[in-house]
Design a protein around this motif. Structure first.
Motif, PDB file in Angstrom:
ATOM      1  N   ASP A 175       0.820  -1.219   0.000  1.00 15.72           N
ATOM      2  CA  ASP A 175       0.000   0.000   0.000  1.00 15.72           C
ATOM      3  C   ASP A 175       0.851   1.265   0.000  1.00 15.72           C
ATOM      4  O   ASP A 175       0.336   2.368   0.194  1.00 15.72           O
ATOM      5  CB  ASP A 175      -0.979   0.010   1.171  1.00 15.72           C
ATOM      6  N   GLY A 191       6.203  -5.038  -9.969  1.00 16.02           N
ATOM      7  CA  GLY A 191       6.558  -3.773  -9.348  1.00 16.02           C
ATOM      8  C   GLY A 191       7.948  -3.749  -8.757  1.00 16.02           C
ATOM      9  O   GLY A 191       8.744  -4.679  -8.905  1.00 16.02           O
ATOM     10  N   ALA A 203       1.536  -6.714  -8.471  1.00 18.10           N
ATOM     11  CA  ALA A 203       2.292  -5.670  -7.777  1.00 18.10           C
ATOM     12  C   ALA A 203       3.605  -6.220  -7.251  1.00 18.10           C
ATOM     13  O   ALA A 203       4.659  -5.587  -7.368  1.00 18.10           O
ATOM     14  CB  ALA A 203       1.453  -5.091  -6.637  1.00 18.10           C
ATOM     15  N   HIS A 226       3.570   0.539  -4.984  1.00 19.35           N
ATOM     16  CA  HIS A 226       2.647  -0.519  -5.385  1.00 19.35           C
ATOM     17  C   HIS A 226       1.166  -0.180  -5.283  1.00 19.35           C
ATOM     18  O   HIS A 226       0.332  -0.917  -5.801  1.00 19.35           O
ATOM     19  CB  HIS A 226       2.896  -1.770  -4.514  1.00 19.35           C
ATOM     20  N   SER A 227       0.803   0.896  -4.630  1.00 18.23           N
ATOM     21  CA  SER A 227      -0.597   1.106  -4.230  1.00 18.23           C
ATOM     22  C   SER A 227      -1.550   1.255  -5.404  1.00 18.23           C
ATOM     23  O   SER A 227      -2.757   1.032  -5.250  1.00 18.23           O
ATOM     24  CB  SER A 227      -0.714   2.327  -3.315  1.00 18.23           C
ATOM     25  N   SER A 228      -1.069   1.614  -6.587  1.00 17.34           N
ATOM     26  CA  SER A 228      -1.969   1.817  -7.724  1.00 17.34           C
ATOM     27  C   SER A 228      -2.106   0.575  -8.607  1.00 17.34           C
ATOM     28  O   SER A 228      -2.763   0.625  -9.645  1.00 17.34           O
ATOM     29  CB  SER A 228      -1.478   2.999  -8.572  1.00 17.34           C
ATOM     30  N   ILE A 229      -1.510  -0.542  -8.176  1.00 20.54           N
ATOM     31  CA  ILE A 229      -1.645  -1.806  -8.908  1.00 20.54           C
ATOM     32  C   ILE A 229      -2.691  -2.639  -8.183  1.00 20.54           C
ATOM     33  O   ILE A 229      -2.475  -3.079  -7.046  1.00 20.54           O
ATOM     34  CB  ILE A 229      -0.300  -2.566  -8.994  1.00 20.54           C
ATOM     35  N   ALA A 230      -3.818  -2.887  -8.827  1.00 17.78           N
ATOM     36  CA  ALA A 230      -4.944  -3.541  -8.148  1.00 17.78           C
ATOM     37  C   ALA A 230      -4.672  -5.011  -7.855  1.00 17.78           C
ATOM     38  O   ALA A 230      -5.125  -5.534  -6.835  1.00 17.78           O
ATOM     39  CB  ALA A 230      -6.206  -3.406  -9.002  1.00 17.78           C
ATOM     40  N   ILE A 240       3.981   3.806  -1.910  1.00 16.14           N
ATOM     41  CA  ILE A 240       4.055   4.522  -3.179  1.00 16.14           C
ATOM     42  C   ILE A 240       4.454   3.606  -4.340  1.00 16.14           C
ATOM     43  O   ILE A 240       4.041   3.806  -5.475  1.00 16.14           O
ATOM     44  CB  ILE A 240       5.034   5.719  -3.060  1.00 16.14           C
TER      45      ILE A 240
END
Length: 458
Positions: free
Chosen positions: A394, A411, A407, A398-402, A396
């Motif tokens: 969660d 990532g 991720a 990885h948080s935008s990978i659902a 910076i």
């Protein structure tokens, strides 16, 4: 005595079981050193003797990573021979490595283990094959380091007996006599190997490679390993130069040579296996011989791209390896998930070569298969050993990978909030709990400088 429990809840879970079961929000309950339950939603009500509850919101839980190939001692020779192919790299470094001793190996093992464990490795492996006379107990130094850190460990007692005067690659002063190597391997097995359920330490027999080991040592080591019921490990088919070497010396390619010496079988795994034709892959599949895939090292030494998708399609057990940190200076296995996926997509199958979940399986269950421990580790299932990692997703990076598995694999290297080995915390909030990282760094730096002085004649 009642079991002591750790409960992890509210986290995504990738079990890596036979069905690749995943939970968007689930729980894992650990009782002593075993996984008691894994499932969706909250943990069962009424659990007794709960020592700790962990809120895993924003995290992914996976099995601990399993390393299947490494050379710890190389931690103190990183950054050398930066632009060399394998054979030239070995020629440059063998004279340095032949001057290692027990304090150096202990410091290097601590550095190697610390880097891996901080990055989610729960089962480590090392292949040590250089034993200079008078250097002390080098294998014991590694085992001591692993015990100090609380890592599940497979130590391969390696060997070399083919020096330059016998047509091999290493200098003569860096090899052992054949009989002495076999005796020392048997002594290591008798002293250290623990075949019991839940073992924290196992030994493998591991002559180094076709270009540094005699045929007699290969054959006799296989006989010894099977008599002692331990696994066998070596390097195989790493470079085109190795293939040429085997053809000139033995009149056959590496795989055929290994088969002629008893070195194919479900108790064997080999590192690299980059240059494998269809016949080689069929032989590995037929005999269930395993492979340690080392994508970063293969790239660093320009060895090539292993045919991992073809191996998996044929049913060959494949795990991931860091390899020695003189050819993979990062020393991390979790970055190999990403590198395995990306590098294999440069091969013939392109975007269909590997996906994120296959990469995670290579680093967990695949590694457990290769080490012969898939019944105990490598997946999150009730009854298995409590080796698991809680990855923070969660932030910076990885948080935008659902998709949490995407991720982790695609990532940046994910931080480890908690890692358990045998039910015991070894990493908390990205830091080791069982060792002083700063002291490890200082010790490794001092021994690296000491080795450099000795190698330079100082």
């Amino acid at each position: 005595m009642a079991a002591q429990r750790i409960v992890i809840e509210n986290c995504a879970i990738a079990t890596v079981d036979a069905d690749d079961t995943e939970y968007a929000s689930g729980h894992v309950v650990v009782a002593d050193n075993r996984i008691e339950s894994v499932g969706p939603g909250k943990a069962p009500e009424g659990l007794e003797d709960v020592l700790r509850r962990v809120d895993g919101t924003g995290h992914l839980v996976t099995p601990g990573l399993v390393n299947t190939h490494h050379h710890f001692y190389q931690w103190i020779t990183r950054g050398l021979a930066q632009d060399s192919s394998l054979f030239n790299w070995l020629v440059a470094l063998y004279p340095v490595w032949a001057r290692i001793d027990e304090p150096m190996v202990h410091a290097a093992a601590r550095g190697s283990l610390a880097m891996m464990v901080r990055g989610g490795v729960t089962t480590a492996f090392d292949h040590h094959y250089i034993f200079p006379q008078g250097a002390g107990d080098l294998l014991g130094a590694e085992i001591r380091a692993a015990r100090e850190m609380g890592v599940r460990f497979t130590a391969a007692r390696g060997s070399m007996d083919r020096g330059q005067s016998d047509g091999g690659l290493p200098p003569d002063f860096a090899v052992e006599a054949t009989e002495a190597a076999l005796i020392a391997t048997e002594e290591a097995i008798d002293t250290y190997h623990d075949a019991s359920s839940g073992s924290m330490l196992q030994i493998a027999a591991a002559p180094c490679s076709p270009f540094s080991v005699s045929t007699d040592l290969l054959r006799e080591a296989a006989v010894l390993a099977r008599r002692k019921r331990v696994r066998l490990h070596t390097h195989g088919s790493e470079t085109v130069e190795e293939e040429k070497f085997c053809d000139e010396l033995f009149g056959m390619g590496p795989t055929d040579y290994f088969e002629s010496t008893g070195w194919l079988g479900e108790d064997v795994w080999m590192a690299h296996c980059v240059h494998m034709n269809d016949s080689d892959i069929a032989a590995f599949a037929r005999t269930k011989t395993g492979v340690a895939h080392c994508p970063s090292s293969n790239a660093r030494l320009a060895a090539g791209i292993a045919r991992v998708p073809d191996m998996l399609a044929a049913g060959i057990p494949v795990g991931l390896g860091v390899d020695g940190t003189a050819s993979n200076e990062s020393g991390e296995l979790h970055t190999e998930l990403r590198n395995a996926l990306l590098i294999n997509r440069l091969g013939d199958r392109r975007e269909h070569a590997l996906n994120a979940r296959q990469a995670l399986r290579l680093g967990t269950y695949g590694g457990a298969q290769v080490l012969g421990r898939a019944g105990e580790i490598g997946s999150l299932e009730a009854g298995k050993l409590a080796d698991l990692v809680l990855w923070k997703l969660d932030g910076i990076g990885h948080s935008s990978i659902a998709d949490p598995v995407a991720a982790l694999v695609f990532g940046a290297a994910a931080p480890v909030t908690l890692s358990l080995i045998n039910g015991r915390p070894v990493v908390e909030a990205g830091r080791l709990t069982t060792a002083d990282e700063d002291a490890i760094a200082r010790g490794a730096r001092e021994q690296a400088r000491r080795l450099a002085r000795i190698a330079d004649g100082g």
